[in-house]
Design an enzyme around this catalytic site. Structure first.
Site, PDB file in Angstrom:
ATOM      1  N   VAL A 255      46.370  60.710  57.899  1.00  0.00           N
ATOM      2  CA  VAL A 255      44.881  60.805  57.513  1.00  0.00           C
ATOM      3  C   VAL A 255      45.185  60.655  56.057  1.00  0.00           C
ATOM      4  O   VAL A 255      45.918  61.652  55.280  1.00  0.00           O
ATOM      5  CB  VAL A 255      44.336  61.937  58.002  1.00  0.00           C
ATOM      6  CG1 VAL A 255      42.964  62.066  57.344  1.00  0.00           C
ATOM      7  CG2 VAL A 255      44.214  61.984  59.334  1.00  0.00           C
ATOM      8  N   HIS A 256      44.416  59.774  55.190  1.00  0.00           N
ATOM      9  CA  HIS A 256      44.643  59.868  53.680  1.00  0.00           C
ATOM     10  C   HIS A 256      43.604  59.171  52.886  1.00  0.00           C
ATOM     11  O   HIS A 256      43.161  59.291  51.806  1.00  0.00           O
ATOM     12  CB  HIS A 256      45.944  59.304  53.173  1.00  0.00           C
ATOM     13  CG  HIS A 256      45.924  57.690  53.378  1.00  0.00           C
ATOM     14  ND1 HIS A 256      46.246  57.139  54.256  1.00  0.00           N
ATOM     15  CD2 HIS A 256      45.640  56.711  52.408  1.00  0.00           C
ATOM     16  CE1 HIS A 256      46.134  55.634  54.095  1.00  0.00           C
ATOM     17  NE2 HIS A 256      45.710  55.711  53.008  1.00  0.00           N
TER      18      HIS A 256
END
Ligand code: UD1
Length: 366
Positions: free
Chosen positions: A208-209
């Site tokens: 997740v970024h």
């Protein structure tokens, strides 16, 4: 041909490795028509495990210029890059500037070059999410519209450009990431599973970024809840945590779900091993969606839209956004063996995208 390649962020290192290798092969076979490539690293990603590790592991030629720009608000970061890249182009006077993808480094380099009348080659041209709130969407649209060579990975990308009136210089060469996967797959570092304490098919891999997920506390909490659903069904989630996400989780006091095992961003060959052996992957990364497809691993995308429509069309990829119910429904289908993706399509070319790009660069300019 003197080529200046500008990179700055992790996904660009992976693509640059493949093209640099194709350039070296071309030069060895035809020394009379060599491409002299110099790499500029903007320094957008500066943590060793987001940058240095990739240069070492993927044997990317060392950057000739390191601009050391670092983090900052979009305008400041892009502006600092623009100024520094302009100076390098002024000194080097390259025949072309090559950029990858959709990051702030892509935009800065494309704009700096175009304003100095240096032709721009854009690899991964034509992708669209049609969501202008994403910085990546702005970056890729703008880079495409100043590019001379637009190297598209898919038919969909060519069609997107046609709709914007861009046809000149457009070529569907296939995806350099597919070329890369064919090369690196056999080199995957399986020790990563041991280090993460997981067994083959005994976990879901997660990354997740994206700003849209990390910078909205409600979305970030919902994404963590979705990962919790995966941990509940499959026992374990391995979460390779980007520094941006780590920082936001701490700032917002959001905890990672029980059953999620947090690891540092993985070096590429470890990432490939973790992906190839996962039950499924949950991600908001564009690159990971495709890598999952190449490795025939079902993907749940933690975004509301994707640029990689081909993966959705064959049901290899399901969009869950930041909605734990949508994630749950995909996870249930997987657990009950009702989710059977068709991985037989080959929408990303034949594994020779990099060679096609090299050949195009040496032909008459579009
Ligand atoms: C960038 C790209 C994104 C790409 C991603 C891959 C843009 C707008 N976004 O997002 O398209 O998918 O790279 O990872 O260009 N940080 C560190 N160490 C680093 C780099 C960043 O700690 O080495 C932290 C900093 O706090 C920084 C934040 O991460 O403020 C975000 O960095 P940013 O440059 O916006 O890039 P990414 O979020 O990684």
């Amino acid at each position: 041909m003197n080529l200046l390649t500008v990179v700055g962020a992790r996904p660009q290192f992976v693509k640059a490795a493949t093209l640099s290798r194709a350039i070296a092969r071309h030069n060895a076979a035809r020394p009379g028509a060599a491409i002299v490539e110099k790499i500029v690293h903007t320094g957008q990603h500066y943590d060793a495990n987001l940058s240095e590790v990739f240069f070492q592991e993927l044997e990317i030629p060392a950057p000739a210029f390191h601009l050391g720009i670092g983090s900052g608000p979009h305008g400041a970061q892009t502006g600092r890059m623009l100024e520094a890249i302009e100076a390098v182009i002024g000194d080097e006077k390259p025949d072309a500037v090559l950029v990858y993808g959709d990051t702030n480094s892509t935009l800065a380099a494309a704009l700096a070059a175009a304003k100095l009348y240096v032709p721009v080659a854009h690899v991964e041209a034509g992708l669209r999410s049609f969501n202008r709130r994403m910085p990546e969407e702005l970056n890729r649209v703008l880079a495409d519209h100043v590019a001379t060579w637009l190297f598209c990975p898919t038919r969909v990308a060519v069609d997107n450009l046609a709709r914007e009136g861009v046809a000149r210089g457009v070529k569907n060469v296939g995806d350099v990431m597919y070329d890369g996967m064919l090369h690196y797959r056999a080199r995957a570092n399986d020790r990563a599973l041991e280090t993460a304490g997981v067994e083959r098919k005994g976990y879901v891999l997660a990354t997740v970024h994206r700003a849209e997920n990390t910078d909205d506390p409600a979305r970030l909490a919902a994404v963590m809840e979705s990962l919790g659903e995966a941990a509940e069904r499959f026992g374990r989630v391995v979460l390779a945590l980007h520094p941006r996400t780590r920082a936001r989780l701490i700032e917002q006091s959001i905890t990672v779900p029980h059953g999620a095992h947090v690891i540092e961003p993985a070096p590429y060959l470890e990432m490939i091993a973790l992906l190839a052996n996962a039950r499924a992957v949950m991600t908001d990364s564009g690159g990971v969606q495709k890598e999952a497809f190449f490795l025939e691993i079902p993907c749940i995308t933690l975004r509301d839209e994707t640029e990689w429509l081909e993966t959705v069309e064959c049901d290899a990829n399901r969009l869950a956004g930041a909605d734990p119910r949508r994630a749950s429904s995909a996870l249930d289908a997987l657990a009950e063996a009702r989710w059977r993706p068709d991985f037989s399509a080959r929408p990303y070319g034949s594994g020779h995208a990099a060679e096609a790009i090299v050949a195009s660069l040496l032909e008459a300019r579009p």
